[in-house]
Write a protein that holds these residues in place. Structure first.
Motif, short mmCIF file in Angstrom:
data_model
loop_
_atom_site.label_atom_id
_atom_site.label_comp_id
_atom_site.label_asym_id
_atom_site.label_seq_id
_atom_site.Cartn_x
_atom_site.Cartn_y
_atom_site.Cartn_z
N THR A 1 0.90 -1.02 -0.01
CA THR A 1 0.29 -0.20 -0.37
C THR A 1 1.45 0.85 -0.19
OG1 THR A 1 -1.87 -0.91 0.91
CG2 THR A 1 -2.09 0.78 1.19
N ILE A 2 2.30 1.24 0.99
CA ILE A 2 3.02 2.34 0.51
C ILE A 2 3.11 2.07 -0.49
CG2 ILE A 2 4.85 3.48 2.06
CD1 ILE A 2 3.95 1.76 4.20
N GLN A 3 4.35 1.69 -1.30
CA GLN A 3 5.00 2.14 -2.15
C GLN A 3 3.62 2.03 -2.96
OE1 GLN A 3 7.77 1.60 -3.13
NE2 GLN A 3 7.55 1.99 -5.37
N VAL A 4 2.66 1.12 -3.34
CA VAL A 4 1.80 2.19 -5.00
C VAL A 4 0.75 3.76 -4.11
CG1 VAL A 4 -1.08 1.68 -5.26
CG2 VAL A 4 0.51 -0.26 -5.28
N LEU A 5 0.62 3.78 -3.69
CA LEU A 5 0.15 5.36 -2.96
C LEU A 5 1.45 6.53 -2.97
CD1 LEU A 5 -1.93 4.70 0.05
CD2 LEU A 5 -2.41 5.07 -2.32
N ALA B 1 0.45 8.03 3.20
CA ALA B 1 0.85 6.76 2.17
C ALA B 1 0.30 5.99 3.40
CB ALA B 1 1.65 6.52 1.77
N SER B 2 1.94 6.13 4.10
CA SER B 2 2.10 5.56 5.50
C SER B 2 1.45 4.78 6.97
CB SER B 2 3.49 5.65 5.67
OG SER B 2 4.98 5.81 4.82
N ALA B 3 0.74 6.67 6.74
CA ALA B 3 -0.72 6.12 8.31
C ALA B 3 -1.97 5.84 7.89
CB ALA B 3 -1.05 8.39 8.41
N LEU B 4 -2.19 5.52 6.22
CA LEU B 4 -2.99 5.31 5.71
C LEU B 4 -2.41 3.65 5.07
CD1 LEU B 4 -3.95 7.49 2.43
CD2 LEU B 4 -5.21 6.62 4.89
N VAL C 1 -12.52 5.13 3.03
CA VAL C 1 -13.01 6.73 2.37
C VAL C 1 -11.69 7.77 2.90
CG1 VAL C 1 -14.71 7.77 3.38
CG2 VAL C 1 -15.14 5.36 3.19
N ALA C 2 -11.02 7.42 4.03
CA ALA C 2 -10.59 8.66 3.87
C ALA C 2 -9.10 8.64 2.91
CB ALA C 2 -9.66 8.99 5.24
N GLY C 3 -8.72 7.38 2.77
CA GLY C 3 -7.42 6.86 1.62
C GLY C 3 -8.51 8.11 0.34
N ALA C 4 -9.53 7.19 -0.38
CA ALA C 4 -9.93 8.05 -1.55
C ALA C 4 -10.05 9.36 -1.54
CB ALA C 4 -11.59 7.19 -1.33
N PRO D 1 -8.09 1.73 -4.62
CA PRO D 1 -7.01 1.34 -4.91
C PRO D 1 -6.64 -0.44 -5.04
CG PRO D 1 -5.72 2.74 -4.09
CD PRO D 1 -7.78 2.45 -3.36
N PRO D 2 -6.43 -1.84 -5.77
CA PRO D 2 -6.41 -2.61 -6.06
C PRO D 2 -6.52 -3.67 -4.35
CG PRO D 2 -5.83 -1.83 -7.75
CD PRO D 2 -5.17 -1.02 -6.62
N MET D 3 -5.08 -2.89 -4.12
CA MET D 3 -4.58 -3.80 -2.43
C MET D 3 -5.53 -3.11 -1.20
SD MET D 3 -3.31 -0.65 -3.45
CE MET D 3 -2.90 0.86 -2.85
N GLU D 4 -6.39 -2.05 -1.43
CA GLU D 4 -7.33 -2.05 -0.66
C GLU D 4 -8.91 -2.99 -0.90
OE1 GLU D 4 -8.52 2.50 -0.61
OE2 GLU D 4 -6.50 2.45 -0.18
#
Length: 422
Positions: free
Chosen positions: A40-44, A55-58, A85-88, A105-108
């Motif tokens: 998730t960190i890498q993709v975001l 991105a790390s917090a999400l 939702v916060a990430g979106a 995203p896919p990982m979510e």
């Protein structure tokens, strides 16, 4: 008022019999968390261009609660749903490529689907429906803010979550139904065993009624005729005998009423006297006519009526088991009285060995043809229940079980002295 302590929640599949099944939810949650957190960190950051700290917090909020989902999936859903939702909304602040999925995203999607499976395995239908409605509502609401227009991929999470929630709920309900069925079968089996035992005890009580009634009748007759058989009885002694006779007649009446309670509607009154040792020979002859070769060693000893009745019923049940489970098997039946042997030291066991005992032995060999049903080895069969109850009634012992050669042995020791009946 004392507070009731709430039991800690159990992990998913904690009631499974196999250890690997109990550990499976933890393993899946650990693998998902470990795999999704760096992904998730890498993709975001790399693909979507989101700030690294955000991105790390999400990523932590979306992946770490999957471990909590093994025990408390609904609480984990609150955190992950809010983080998704916060990430979106956070992705709306950056400019990402049009072909990338939004709002989730896919990982979510992978983490959320795993969470939905945990919810389906734990929560009731109403909660699952509310979860799905919240997911669908978030998708619809975020669709109005889509940076590149809405597409069919925007409802992917709604479809997948609904399918997984239904699948998990179906699996949970099927497991609950099987568990309730197994519990009901266990209760039914225990009730059947209890009913069988009570029926045997009532049957024994009905049979012993005649034995006890005979003794009470003798007491009544002797007390009534004492004044005519014995000369010059004092008045107080005559009055005592009269009282004994009246009490005996009253006891006989109470016994008849007790028998009426014990006798069920299907049981008709039996006019024939209760059988004893002298009738065992007839049992053996009837069994031999049924095609079972039987050797019989009789006993002409004078034993208490209750002991003779118990011995007869034990032999009857044992021979019935031979005919039913080992047809044609050679069988030996012996009834004998074992005299007390001198002992150097007294015994402390109940039903001491220094008294005469009636030994009933029924041994059959293997059946020449396959039996129609297995022998009653566990003591749950109706025949063995009756044997054990009759032996317990007179304070004796019973040893019943299979033999190495495939046969079966029933050995009962019944005390003959009155003190052993207590």
């Amino acid at each position: 008022m004392t507070a009731v302590e709430e039991e800690p929640p159990r992990a998913l599949l904690a009631g499974a019999s196999r250890r690997w099944v109990r550990l499976l939810p933890w393993a899946v949650a650990f693998v998902l968390s470990v795999a999704l957190l760096p992904t998730t960190i890498q993709v975001l950051t790399a693909d979507y261009g989101l700030n690294g700290g955000l991105a790390s917090a999400l990523a932590v909020a979306q992946a770490a609660p999957l471990l909590l989902a093994v025990v408390r999936p609904l609480q984990a859903w609150y955190v992950i749903f809010a983080a998704d939702v916060a990430g979106a909304l956070a992705l709306l602040t950056v400019d990402f490529k049009e072909q990338l999925l939004w709002p989730f995203p896919p990982m979510e999607i992978v983490g959320y689907v795993g969470l939905c499976l945990a919810l389906g395995l734990r929560e009731p239908r109403r909660t699952l429906l509310l979860v799905w409605l919240a997911t669908a509502g978030a998708n619809v609401a975020l669709g109005f803010f889509a940076p590149n227009g809405t597409s069919a991929m925007n409802v992917l999470l709604t479809i997948l979550s609904g399918v997984v929630l239904v699948l998990g709920g179906a699996l949970r309900e099927r497991y609950d139904a099987q568990r309730r069925l197994a519990e009901q079968e266990t209760i039914s089996e225990a009730e059947r065993d209890r009913r069988t035992l009570l029926e045997e005890r009532a049957r024994i009580a009905r049979e012993l009624h005649d034995v006890v009634a005979h003794h009470m009748s003798v007491i009544t007759v002797q007390a009534d005729t004492a004044a005519y058989r014995l000369e010059r009885l004092p008045p107080d002694v005559q009055e005592e005998f009269t009282s004994i006779a009246a009490t005996s007649r009253e006891s006989l009446g109470e016994m008849r009423r007790l028998l009426g309670v014990l006798r069920n509607e299907e049981a008709n009154g039996e006019l024939a006297p209760q059988p004893g040792l002298t009738r065992i020979g007839q049992l053996v002859e009837a069994t031999a006519r049924a095609g079972v070769p039987v050797e019989f060693t009789p006993c002409d000893a004078d034993v208490p009526e209750a002991v003779g009745l118990s011995a007869y019923r034990i032999v009857q049940e044992a021979l019935a088991n031979v005919v039913r489970h080992a047809p044609g098997a050679p069988t030996q039946v012996s009834v004998s009285v074992s005299q007390p042997e001198p002992m150097s030291e007294p015994t402390t066991e109940s039903g001491s060995e220094d008294s005469a005992r009636l030994t009933v032995l029924v041994v059959n060999g293997p059946s020449p043809q396959p039996p129609a049903a297995p022998l009653e080895e566990g003591g749950t069969g109706h025949g063995l229940v009756g044997m054990r109850e009759r032996v317990r009634l007179v304070g004796g012992t019973l040893d019943a079980g299979p033999l190495p050669d495939g046969g079966f042995r029933v050995a009962a020791q019944l005390p003959l002295t009155e003190k052993d009946f207590t």
